[in-house]
Design a protein around this motif. Structure first.
Motif, short mmCIF file in Angstrom:
data_model
loop_
_atom_site.label_atom_id
_atom_site.label_comp_id
_atom_site.label_asym_id
_atom_site.label_seq_id
_atom_site.Cartn_x
_atom_site.Cartn_y
_atom_site.Cartn_z
N UNK A 359 56.22 63.93 26.29
CA UNK A 359 56.02 63.24 25.01
C UNK A 359 54.68 63.68 24.45
N UNK A 360 54.69 63.97 23.14
CA UNK A 360 53.45 64.31 22.43
C UNK A 360 53.35 63.43 21.20
N UNK A 361 52.14 63.03 20.92
CA UNK A 361 51.85 62.19 19.75
C UNK A 361 50.66 62.79 19.01
N UNK A 362 50.74 62.85 17.70
CA UNK A 362 49.53 63.19 16.95
C UNK A 362 49.48 62.42 15.64
N UNK A 363 48.24 62.23 15.18
CA UNK A 363 47.98 61.52 13.93
C UNK A 363 47.06 62.38 13.07
N UNK A 364 47.44 62.57 11.78
CA UNK A 364 46.61 63.32 10.83
C UNK A 364 46.03 62.38 9.79
N UNK A 365 44.71 62.46 9.61
CA UNK A 365 44.01 61.70 8.59
C UNK A 365 43.30 62.67 7.66
N UNK A 366 42.83 62.18 6.52
CA UNK A 366 42.11 63.05 5.60
C UNK A 366 40.86 63.63 6.28
N UNK A 367 40.45 64.84 5.91
CA UNK A 367 39.34 65.51 6.59
C UNK A 367 37.99 64.87 6.27
N UNK A 368 37.01 65.24 7.07
CA UNK A 368 35.65 64.74 6.85
C UNK A 368 34.96 65.45 5.69
N UNK A 369 35.35 66.70 5.41
CA UNK A 369 34.68 67.52 4.38
C UNK A 369 35.72 68.10 3.44
N UNK A 370 35.29 68.46 2.21
CA UNK A 370 36.26 68.94 1.21
C UNK A 370 36.08 70.41 0.82
N UNK A 371 34.99 71.08 1.18
CA UNK A 371 34.78 72.52 0.94
C UNK A 371 35.10 72.91 -0.51
N UNK A 372 34.41 72.37 -1.49
CA UNK A 372 34.73 72.62 -2.90
C UNK A 372 34.59 74.07 -3.31
N UNK A 373 33.78 74.84 -2.59
CA UNK A 373 33.58 76.24 -2.95
C UNK A 373 34.47 77.19 -2.14
N UNK A 374 35.38 76.62 -1.35
CA UNK A 374 36.30 77.46 -0.58
C UNK A 374 35.69 77.94 0.72
N UNK A 375 36.45 78.75 1.46
CA UNK A 375 35.99 79.27 2.74
C UNK A 375 36.88 80.44 3.17
N UNK A 376 36.43 81.14 4.20
CA UNK A 376 37.23 82.20 4.81
C UNK A 376 38.00 81.59 5.98
N UNK A 377 39.31 81.76 5.97
CA UNK A 377 40.10 81.28 7.08
C UNK A 377 40.14 82.34 8.17
N UNK A 378 40.80 82.05 9.30
CA UNK A 378 40.83 83.01 10.40
C UNK A 378 41.40 84.34 9.92
N UNK A 379 40.93 85.42 10.51
CA UNK A 379 41.35 86.75 10.08
C UNK A 379 40.66 87.23 8.82
N UNK A 380 39.76 86.41 8.25
CA UNK A 380 39.02 86.83 7.06
C UNK A 380 39.75 86.62 5.75
N UNK A 381 40.89 85.95 5.76
CA UNK A 381 41.62 85.70 4.51
C UNK A 381 40.90 84.62 3.71
N UNK A 382 41.03 84.70 2.39
CA UNK A 382 40.24 83.85 1.50
C UNK A 382 41.02 82.61 1.06
N UNK A 383 40.37 81.45 1.13
CA UNK A 383 40.88 80.22 0.55
C UNK A 383 39.92 79.83 -0.57
N UNK A 384 40.29 80.05 -1.84
CA UNK A 384 39.37 79.74 -2.95
C UNK A 384 39.08 78.25 -3.03
N UNK A 385 37.92 77.92 -3.63
CA UNK A 385 37.57 76.53 -3.83
C UNK A 385 38.23 75.96 -5.07
N UNK A 386 38.34 74.63 -5.12
CA UNK A 386 38.87 73.98 -6.32
C UNK A 386 37.87 74.01 -7.46
N UNK A 387 36.61 74.30 -7.15
CA UNK A 387 35.57 74.46 -8.18
C UNK A 387 35.04 75.89 -8.09
#
Length: 511
Positions: A359-387
């Motif tokens: 049996x596995x259980x998990x719970x997802x809640x909203x994150x602690x940070x919002x990264x408004x300027x975006x970030x690089x995800x694994x492998x160097x791919x780009x996630x643009x910011x909402x601002x």
């Protein structure tokens, strides 16, 4: 001819013994026959195990696994040369229409790797592993984010197999760690390591987390307690120790996105034990807890197709590219969350029988940070910011409010494995996954099945799988299996079909 030679040698030996019957026999034991050199010929090598006949020099061992076969899908998606699985044996969003597919990595990832074990003295050894997963049909390193950008903006019906993963084209996309080992004090390593949940699922899943037949191989979400990128940490300390029949383990991730991790931080702990001689068998149990901050799940923009009602192409189907203006095909979206998880697994081994479940259980809640300027995800791919450049754009690239109502998922599985003999195994399992309704009020769920109104509605996923594995020689598996998978409710939102059956045959070779 080989049997005839053995018989002739046995006859000559018997005749020699008869002529020497009156000679006193020696009191010392005869020397054991020399062990056959496993590198003497190809057959001798293939009929040895990696432990019996490793490719080792100066403490380093080279190894590899190749796995490929042929799959039929009642509802499937085209093979993708970059995707970790290559194909999607279980039902997925892109699954639509019957397909015959050459399929890699059906029972496990094809890999090439190097292991190290160097004695340091006083019972200590320096240990390490470097391993990369790849697609044996294309030769590409496993790169699920590349499979995503290859389909970015396309309508689902036009997409090949793709999805998020912890393998993103890295030359060490499986593991890369170095550390020390001591029989008494355990093993401590640092680097890119499997999560404790991934190790446990492989050990306690009757099908060994097979990509084509088990939800635990089909997606790394369960090894990552909801986010597949968390099936591995790129910069983490991992410790394991055994004390009699008890064991403990822990993981502490150092660094976040900038160090190639799928979360800002992650911690995991494990306790387990073996109970021998329990009604003639051995019971093994393990419990794992996990917490991850700002876990990420990447996704793509999905285009649409519709029949044109007017103009010179009226009556024909036209499809639109959904990628927003001013952005690249290589940009990905991300949904972030703080994840808490727990897993309880067990198996009972009695002679050739093994019963397993968990049996596995998990719970997802909203994150602690919002990264408004975006970030690089694994492998160097780009996630643009909402601002961007101090301007708000209508496109939401990073979702940080998906879990105003926490998402909760429970996963159950049970199955078994039977060794008919030392070369033939049969195994089967049933998997059931359910999620709560986390749709925030005042919204309500409408519709059913693949036509339900939101992915936040309550839903379920199940799979029933069987696999036969035959080893004509110790390094080669010939296998055949099938999985029937279904999706319901919120988990079916946006799918093109709700069921897939994937009879599959293949060969796996280990070096």
């Amino acid at each position: 001819m080989k049997a005839l030679g053995v018989a002739a040698l046995a006859t000559l030996g018997f005749v020699g013994f008869a002529h020497a019957a009156d000679v006193p026999l020696p009191t010392t034991k005869p020397a054991a026959p020399p062990q056959q050199n496993c590198f003497a010929n190809v057959w001798a090598y293939l009929d040895s195990t990696a432990a019996d006949c490793p490719l080792t020099y100066a403490g380093f061992t080279l190894y590899a696994t190749l796995d490929a076969g042929l799959m039929y899908n009642t509802n499937g998606a085209a093979w993708n040369p970059a995707f970790v699985n290559g194909t999607q044996g279980l039902i997925s969003k892109q699954s639509y229409g019957s397909k015959w597919l050459w399929s890699p990595n059906n029972i496990n990832q094809s890999v090439i790797g190097l292991k190290m074990s160097e004695p340091l003295g006083y019972g200590w050894s320096l240990v390490g592993t470097l391993e990369a997963g790849f697609d044996p049909l294309s030769g590409w390193l496993a790169n699920s984010q590349r499979s995503q950008v290859m389909n970015n903006g396309k309508a689902l019906i036009l997409q090949s197999a793709n999805g998020d993963s912890s393998r993103s084209g890295q030359w060490d996309n499986s593991q890369f760690f170095i550390g020390v080992n001591n029989k008494t004090y355990g093993t401590l390593v640092f680097g890119r390591v499997n999560s404790l949940a991934l190790d446990a699922l492989i050990a306690y899943d009757p099908l060994g987390a097979a990509y084509a037949f088990s939800p635990f191989g089909f997606t790394g979400a369960y090894a990552g307690f909801s986010d597949t990128q968390l099936a591995r940490s790129n910069t983490a300390f991992k410790y394991r120790v055994d004390y009699g029949n008890f064991r403990a383990a822990g993981i502490a991730q150092v660094g976040g996105y900038d160090q190639g991790n799928g979360s800002a931080s992650m911690w995991q702990g494990q306790l387990g034990a073996d109970v021998p001689n329990l009604f003639g068998g051995v019971l093994s149990v393990d419990a794992i807890g996990s917490y991850a901050k700002d876990g990420q799940n990447t996704s793509i923009f999905t285009g649409t197709c519709a029949v044109l009602k007017s103009g010179p192409f009226a009556g024909q189907t036209g499809c639109t590219n959904a990628i927003p203006n001013f952005y690249s095909d290589d940009d990905l979206k991300a949904t972030l969350s703080n994840n808490t998880g727990f897993m309880l697994v067990g198996k009972y081994k009695w002679g050739p029988w093994q019963a397993m479940g968990g049996w596995e259980y998990f719970r997802q809640a909203n994150p602690s940070d919002d990264y408004p300027n975006g970030f690089k995800t694994i492998g160097g791919y780009n996630v643009p910011g909402n601002i961007l450049n101090n301007k708000n754009f209508p496109t939401v690239w990073i979702t940080t409010n998906a879990y105003n109502v926490n998402r909760v998922e429970n996963i159950f599985w049970v199955g078994g494995k039977y060794a008919i003999n030392d070369r033939l195994d049969v195994m089967g399992a049933f998997y059931y996954i359910e999620q709560n309704n986390f749709l925030a009020a005042p919204a309500v769920c409408t519709g059913t099945g693949i036509h339900i109104s939101s992915s936040a509605c309550a839903g379920a996923y199940d799979a029933l799988s069987f696999l036969i594995d035959y080893r004509p020689v110790k390094r080669i598996d010939v296998y055949a299996g099938v999985s029937l998978s279904n999706v319901y409710g919120g988990l079916a939102n946006g799918y093109l079909a709700a069921q897939n059956i994937d009879p599959t045959i293949g060969v796996r070779v280990k070096f």
